[in-house]
Design an enzyme around this catalytic site. Structure first.
Site, PDB file in Angstrom:
ATOM      1  N   CYS A  82      64.567   5.549 114.977  1.00  0.00           N
ATOM      2  CA  CYS A  82      65.658   4.856 115.664  1.00  0.00           C
ATOM      3  C   CYS A  82      66.949   4.862 114.856  1.00  0.00           C
ATOM      4  CB  CYS A  82      65.254   3.433 116.026  1.00  0.00           C
ATOM      5  SG  CYS A  82      64.530   2.476 114.689  1.00  0.00           S
ATOM      6  N   HIS A 156      65.721  -2.917 116.800  1.00  0.00           N
ATOM      7  CA  HIS A 156      66.171  -1.753 117.557  1.00  0.00           C
ATOM      8  C   HIS A 156      67.608  -1.422 117.160  1.00  0.00           C
ATOM      9  CE1 HIS A 156      62.937  -1.520 120.774  1.00  0.00           C
ATOM     10  NE2 HIS A 156      62.613  -2.586 120.060  1.00  0.00           N
TER      11      HIS A 156
END
Length: 225
Positions: A82, A156
Site C-alpha cells: 500500500c 491504509h
C-alpha cells in the site's frame, strides 16, 4: 519517502513535506504550494469501514485504461504494497505525471502500465521486481517497524490528488477504483480549503460523528525548498 521517490524518477524539483495540521492556518502555511497530492495513512475504524462498504456496494469494478483516464489507479494485489501504491498514485497523476524524469524506472513502468486494464496493471506491478523492492524500501524507511510476513496492517494509504481534469481524486488500492470527490477551482490545490473538506477532513468527520477521533499521518507532494 523522498529518497525512494527521487530514486525511481520523481524529479528533484518535487518533494514530500510533512503536514502537521489540517486546521491550523499557521501550520498549513508551512507547506510549500501548490500541493499536487496528499498521501495519508489512516487506521481502518469501524465507522470508516461502514462508510466504505456502503459506498462500494453501489460501485462496479473499474474498467478504465489508457492515457485518456482522468486518474491512473492501481489495484493492490501485492502483500503490504500500500505504501508503494500510494506513492504511485501521487506521482502518476496531475501535474507530477508530466514532470517524471524521461527514461527513468518510473517513466518506463508507467509506459507499460497506463495502457493496461485493472487486472493486467496490477499483475505488471506485482511482476516488476524493481517496484517490489521499492515497496519493501517504503516499509523499511517508515517511522514504524516494518510488517513481517503474515502480519496484517490496519492502516491504509489514501492518496488525494488534483487531476489534470481539475477534480480531486481519492485513490486507494483496496477500493473498486478511483473516486471523484469533486471539482477544484483553477487556483485550488490539494491542500486548499475545498480539497481538505472534500478529502481528508471528510474522513475525520465520519469518525467524529461516530464519537471518536481519527489518528492519521499526512505528507504533501509539492515543490522542493
Amino acid at each position: 519517502m523522498n529518497e525512494l521517490a527521487h530514486s525511481i524518477g520523481v524529479p528533484k524539483e518535487l518533494s514530500f513535506h510533512d503536514v502537521y495540521s489540517l486546521y491550523d492556518s499557521d501550520m498549513l502555511a508551512m507547506v510549500p504550494r501548490p500541493v499536487f497530492a496528499l498521501l495519508t495513512t489512516i487506521p481502518m475504524t469501524e465507522a470508516w469501514k461502514q462508510e466504505r462498504d456502503t459506498e462500494d456496494a453501489d460501485l462496479e469494478w473499474y474498467k478504465g485504461a489508457g492515457p485518456a483516464e482522468p486518474a491512473i489507479w492501481f489495484r493492490q494485489t501485492i502483500i503490504h504494497g500500500c505504501g508503494l501504491i500510494g506513492l504511485l498514485h501521487c506521482v502518476s497523476n496531475g501535474v507530477p505525471s508530466e514532470l517524471i524524469v524521461p527514461g527513468s524506472e518510473l517513466a518506463n513502468f508507467l509506459k507499460k502500465a497506463v495502457p493496461l486494464g485493472m487486472d493486467e496493471r496490477a499483475r505488471l506491478l506485482n511482476e516488476t521486481e524493481s517496484m517490489y523492492q521499492a515497496s519493501e524500501a517504503v516499509a523499511q524507511k517508515g517511522d514504524t517497524e516494518a510488517l513481517k510476513p503474515g502480519e496484517d496492517s490496519i492502516h491504509h494509504f489514501v492518496a488525494l490528488v488534483k487531476g489534470l481534469d481539475g477534480n480531486l481524486w481519492e485513490l486507494e488500492g483496496s477500493r473498486k477504483g478511483p473516486l471523484n470527490r469533486g471539482s477544484l477551482g483553477e487556483t485550488e490545490d490539494a491542500l486548499s480549503e475545498r480539497a481538505l473538506e472534500l478529502g481528508i477532513r471528510r474522513l475525520v468527520d465520519i469518525q467524529r460523528r461516530a464519537g471518536g477521533d481519527l489518528p492519521f499521518s499526512c505528507i504533501a507532494l509539492a515543490p522542493s525548498v
